[in-house]
Design an enzyme around this catalytic site. Sequence first.
Site, short mmCIF file in Angstrom:
data_model
loop_
_atom_site.label_atom_id
_atom_site.label_comp_id
_atom_site.label_asym_id
_atom_site.label_seq_id
_atom_site.Cartn_x
_atom_site.Cartn_y
_atom_site.Cartn_z
N GLY A 18 0.81 -1.21 0.00
CA GLY A 18 0.00 0.00 0.00
C GLY A 18 0.85 1.25 0.00
N GLU A 139 -3.76 -2.33 -6.45
CA GLU A 139 -3.04 -3.16 -5.50
C GLU A 139 -3.86 -4.40 -5.17
OE1 GLU A 139 -1.81 -3.33 -0.79
OE2 GLU A 139 -2.47 -1.41 -1.64
N LYS A 222 21.63 -11.40 -10.31
CA LYS A 222 21.18 -12.77 -10.10
C LYS A 222 19.65 -12.84 -10.08
CE LYS A 222 21.71 -16.62 -6.82
NZ LYS A 222 22.34 -17.02 -5.53
N GLY A 355 -14.00 5.17 18.93
CA GLY A 355 -14.01 3.76 19.30
C GLY A 355 -15.44 3.31 19.52
N CYS A 382 -15.01 11.95 17.94
CA CYS A 382 -16.11 10.99 17.89
C CYS A 382 -16.50 10.55 19.30
CB CYS A 382 -15.75 9.82 16.99
SG CYS A 382 -17.18 8.86 16.42
N GLY A 384 -14.63 10.31 21.73
CA GLY A 384 -13.93 11.23 22.62
C GLY A 384 -14.74 12.47 22.92
N ARG A 471 -22.49 5.66 15.26
CA ARG A 471 -23.86 5.17 15.36
C ARG A 471 -24.63 5.91 16.45
NH1 ARG A 471 -22.45 0.38 15.39
NH2 ARG A 471 -22.82 -0.14 13.22
N HIS A 516 -14.39 12.71 12.09
CA HIS A 516 -13.01 12.21 12.12
C HIS A 516 -12.12 13.09 11.23
CE1 HIS A 516 -13.56 8.37 14.31
NE2 HIS A 516 -14.79 8.46 13.84
N GLU A 518 -9.01 13.41 11.17
CA GLU A 518 -7.75 12.77 10.77
C GLU A 518 -7.82 12.18 9.37
OE1 GLU A 518 -9.95 9.50 13.17
OE2 GLU A 518 -9.82 11.69 13.10
#
Length: 544
Positions: A18, A139, A222, A355, A382, A384, A471, A516, A518
């Site tokens: 990746g 990928e 080689k 989480g 979130c 948090g 959720r 989020h 990030e």
Amino acid sequence: MARYIFITGGVVSSLGKGLMAASLGALLQARGFKVRIRKFDPYLNVDPGTMSPYQHGEVYVTDDGAETDLDLGHYERFTGVSARQADNITSGRVYRDIIAKERRGDYLGATVQVIPHVTDAIKEFALSDQDDHDFILCEIGGTVGDIESLPFIEAIRQLRNELEPQQTVSVHVTLVPYLAAAGELKTKPTQHSVRELASLGIKPDVLLCRAEHEIPEGERRKIALFCNVRTESVIQALDAPSIYSVPLQYHSEGLDAEVLRAFGITDAPEPDLTAWDDVTDRYFNPEGEVTIGVVGKYVGLPDAYKSLNEALVHGGIANRTKVNIKWIDAEVFEGDDTELATKLEPLHGILVPGGFGERGSEGKIASVKFARERYVPFFGICLGMQMACVEAARNAGFEAASSTEFGPTEEPVVGIIEEWMSEEGLQTREAGGDLGGTMRLGAYDAKLSANSHVSRVYGGAVEISERHRHRYEVNGAYIDPLEKSGLVFSGMSPDGLLPEIIERPDHPWFIGVQFHPELKSRPFDPHPLFAGFVAAALEQSRLV
């Protein structure tokens, strides 16, 4: 006409396909080409949305609401091209769609088989949404020889025959291990891996050889001899001091030039790597240093917070500051104030990430309280943010404040989202419904309060768009009492119903967000919230 680069891996997993795909995409982009990167995942899950972070790492969410592999985060961060639903497919999704067609009778009674039905579906995915891209990098997850990846290997074999000559190139990533007892590198694993790939009908054009030690010219010759490639096509990939060094390192080894040569392109302009030079200069030559504590649930596997980790690094790049991250298990704080002070007092900033589930929740709430009372810069994301609202409610006298995610509660400060509006219309959910694909996912707008701290962080913006994956939602019935206690809801959904951002005006830097951020941070374009958080932590470091 789009050209295709098929990237496979051999010998062992976790070789960094990746990161290699992202780096090659960035190098081609730096030469002026338009690129797109896709991931083929062989597992039978429809998507990684219901997989444990310990099994799979983080779930990366796109603007259009797809739950995807974390490699798509690398793709976005390195190229700046926003990923979408059409850029990740799994065996589970392929088989689900084929079985649905079979049940409807779409195959008119034909026997449904891996060849041609499964392989045709994979090829259709690979060839879809080409737009006007010059290169599409594909990928293939897993390792050559894995039984579950065979349909994908067969599909790209067929594509290489069906597309125009020099429209496809195969890049194979392998390992050249070093045996300390023998004091030498071993090329045999690479030879066997290439032979396995060739037995499936694919001859690689370029080999990217991961190694811990320099690969001598004789060993490269080689490998080239036994693997039927040019010596120049054997590219060594040594361990790098930072993932942001990888594009520069691969360019110096000639990866992008060799891939272009395999396509017959010899007159491409040299890449403009100014942005990457600046990123690496800022990363390796910091002028300050901070320590950020991430109080989470999945800290045993850093890949569970991959985008978060990188966004903090980007915040450091923006401030030319080294960011030391301390991963702290939230459970250690539950009922242990001594441990709380010992671990949190040395920090310059506290971040409580997203989480799911009750485990560790009380430790996260205790961390929020510590940050509020000690005036340590705090960033809640979130869950948090939700824990920050629960902590504020308890501090305001709602002693039983909690989330219905953790069970029945007398004070449901956080509850399940029952309905919300999206571009597709009204979305509804039930507490007992399926877990997969049933969250508020993807990019949603939020309106910011004028003159708020968060509006200033966003450069004076009053409307933003950020990606969500959750959720449960902060209960609007508690907004007024929480604001009377000092918490400000400075960001709301456009209809004014869903809280998006909280802050504390009486605190140096205390922000919680339901989304989020990030997921949208880039090394050459750090997210303003992370840049602001690291700047606040840097200021905190000067006070202690």
